[in-house]
Every structure is written in structure tokens, then in C-alpha cells.
Design an enzyme around this catalytic site. Sequence first.
Site, PDB file in Angstrom:
ATOM      1  N   LYS A 268     -23.820  -8.036 -14.897  1.00 55.94           N
ATOM      2  CA  LYS A 268     -24.116  -9.273 -15.625  1.00 55.94           C
ATOM      3  C   LYS A 268     -23.169 -10.387 -15.219  1.00 55.94           C
ATOM      4  O   LYS A 268     -21.953 -10.228 -15.283  1.00 55.94           O
ATOM      5  CB  LYS A 268     -24.025  -9.034 -17.131  1.00 55.94           C
TER       6      LYS A 268
ATOM      7  N   THR B 211     -21.986 -17.359 -28.467  1.00 55.01           N
ATOM      8  CA  THR B 211     -22.463 -16.289 -27.582  1.00 55.01           C
ATOM      9  C   THR B 211     -22.037 -14.902 -28.073  1.00 55.01           C
ATOM     10  O   THR B 211     -22.082 -13.935 -27.319  1.00 55.01           O
ATOM     11  CB  THR B 211     -21.908 -16.500 -26.162  1.00 55.01           C
TER      12      THR B 211
ATOM     13  N   GLY C 144     -22.147 -11.399 -29.234  1.00 50.66           N
ATOM     14  CA  GLY C 144     -23.161 -10.350 -29.215  1.00 50.66           C
ATOM     15  C   GLY C 144     -24.167 -10.411 -28.086  1.00 50.66           C
ATOM     16  O   GLY C 144     -25.149  -9.663 -28.095  1.00 50.66           O
ATOM     17  N   THR C 145     -23.927 -11.259 -27.085  1.00 49.00           N
ATOM     18  CA  THR C 145     -24.912 -11.376 -26.005  1.00 49.00           C
ATOM     19  C   THR C 145     -25.072 -10.072 -25.224  1.00 49.00           C
ATOM     20  O   THR C 145     -26.185  -9.675 -24.874  1.00 49.00           O
ATOM     21  CB  THR C 145     -24.528 -12.503 -25.026  1.00 49.00           C
ATOM     22  N   GLY C 146     -23.948  -9.397 -24.924  1.00 53.51           N
ATOM     23  CA  GLY C 146     -24.031  -8.150 -24.166  1.00 53.51           C
ATOM     24  C   GLY C 146     -24.771  -7.067 -24.925  1.00 53.51           C
ATOM     25  O   GLY C 146     -25.618  -6.359 -24.366  1.00 53.51           O
ATOM     26  N   CYS C 147     -24.444  -6.924 -26.208  1.00 50.67           N
ATOM     27  CA  CYS C 147     -25.139  -5.940 -27.044  1.00 50.67           C
ATOM     28  C   CYS C 147     -26.627  -6.253 -27.098  1.00 50.67           C
ATOM     29  O   CYS C 147     -27.476  -5.357 -26.997  1.00 50.67           O
ATOM     30  CB  CYS C 147     -24.570  -5.960 -28.459  1.00 50.67           C
TER      31      CYS C 147
END
Length: 269
Positions: free
Chosen positions: A175, A207, A209-212
Site C-alpha cells: 500500500k 484517515t 482506520g484506512t488500513g483496517c
Amino acid sequence: MTAIAVTVAGSDSSGGAGVQADLKTFSALGVYGASVFAALTAQNTRGVTGILDVPPDFVTAQFNAVYSDLTVGATKIGMLSRTDVIEAVRAGLKRYQVHNVVLDPVMVATSNDPLIDDAAVESLVELLFPLADLITPNLQEVARILAVPVAETREEMSAQAVRLKDMGPAAVLLKGGHGTSSQSVDLLLDEEGEHWLEAPRIDTRNTHGTGCTLSSAIAAGLAHGHDMITAVRGAKAYVTAAIAAADTLEIGHGHGPVHHFHALWEKAK
């Protein structure tokens, strides 16, 4: 048949990341969500103030309860902060022959608070990477796993993705959302080769929590029966829209969450 996905991860008491974000994402994308809690965090938009690990035997108990009853189409794995918990999750994955495993090697919160120590990182790589259908590290997480500088070019991203795939996962999504260019560029490396995915970088501080959210959106796509590239493309589009709508929310005083239900709330007005 109802599409079902499970999140195996830590909680976020402020609701923007972790299990809470995963369940919101599953619901927003038409998937029934279940959960296995691996840790509890005292957390808000400003940072993480405490972590309480769930005992591994209770992680196992949750795993047995969920997978012995539900027909699970995909599993997202997030924050696992201790080696004994990682071992319990590995045993559960093997016991139930879990498929469509999306592993997000969460190491640092959006607030830059650390979530996992070096010993747990090593266990994550050794024990869970070979069982994953996809791993979804960001650029900083890749640098920590490989002990290399953060990738700054596509060539460096490609080389690092190959090294990660050699560690056992069927596919790697590197990512690039933490990069600095005008485009948010991700690299999916699977058995067919490289797939580059681009979206405009959105100027917002919200932003959290974007990865989760991205990894759980991919799991939702897999639970619906989509192939990997379709699931990844759909997830990136969903997260991009959720980030674009994040500033319509007023949550907390730090890095606010993305808007998981942006489409539904717009229709409800």
C-alpha cells in the site's frame, strides 16, 4: 447463501479502526460480519493509551465458537500484538482449514503509537504469512519487516513486494497511501504478476482506520466470491470514497475516521 466474513483483530474503543471498522466495512459492503477479539485498546482519534491482550486460550475459544458454526467465506486478520496469540490464531486457521485469508500486519496506529513488538513481528512473518492468501502492508510496515529503507519508487516497491511474496503469502498488496505523490499508488503482486492501482491522493487528516478498512473490504469482496484482483480493485474504490467523505464527519479532535457508511448515509438524508 449469505456472505460471511470474520475479523480477527484488536478493538478500537473510538470505533474508527480495528474490529469496529472491519464490522462496519463488512456491513457497508453487504457481508455479515463476525469477530474474534485478539486485543482491546484504549484508543481515540488522538492516540492509543492502553492495550489489553486477550489470553490465547480465549482467542481459541472464540475461534472455535465462530468457525464451528458459521460458514465463513473470508477472514481478515489485523492487530496481533503477542506471539502466543499469533500461535493460537495459526492453530485455528489450520484446524478449520480457513481460506481467503487477508492478513494486515498492523504495527503502528495512525497516531504513530506502536502496536506490536519485534518478537511478534517475527512470529507473524514465520507463522502466518505462509497461510495468507494476501498480505496488505503499507510502506513503513514493509520497511520494518525487511529491515530496509521505505520505498520511494515503483522499482523499489516491486523489489520489496517480491521479497515479501517469497516469505510465503499467495499474494502481496503493498500500500502506497503513506507516500507523498499526488496519486495513492498500490502494488498487487500475485501469481499473474504485477497490478498497479492508482487513485487521487485526498487531502485530509481524517484517515484513521484506512488500513483496517481496506483489508476488510478486500475480505468482503472475497466472501462475495470475487477473484483477488476484483476484490482489491473494489476495496480500493470503496476506501477512496470513504476517505473523500471523511470530512463530512465531525468525530474527535485528532485523526478522525473514514466514513464507512458514506453511501448509505447520503441516501438516508
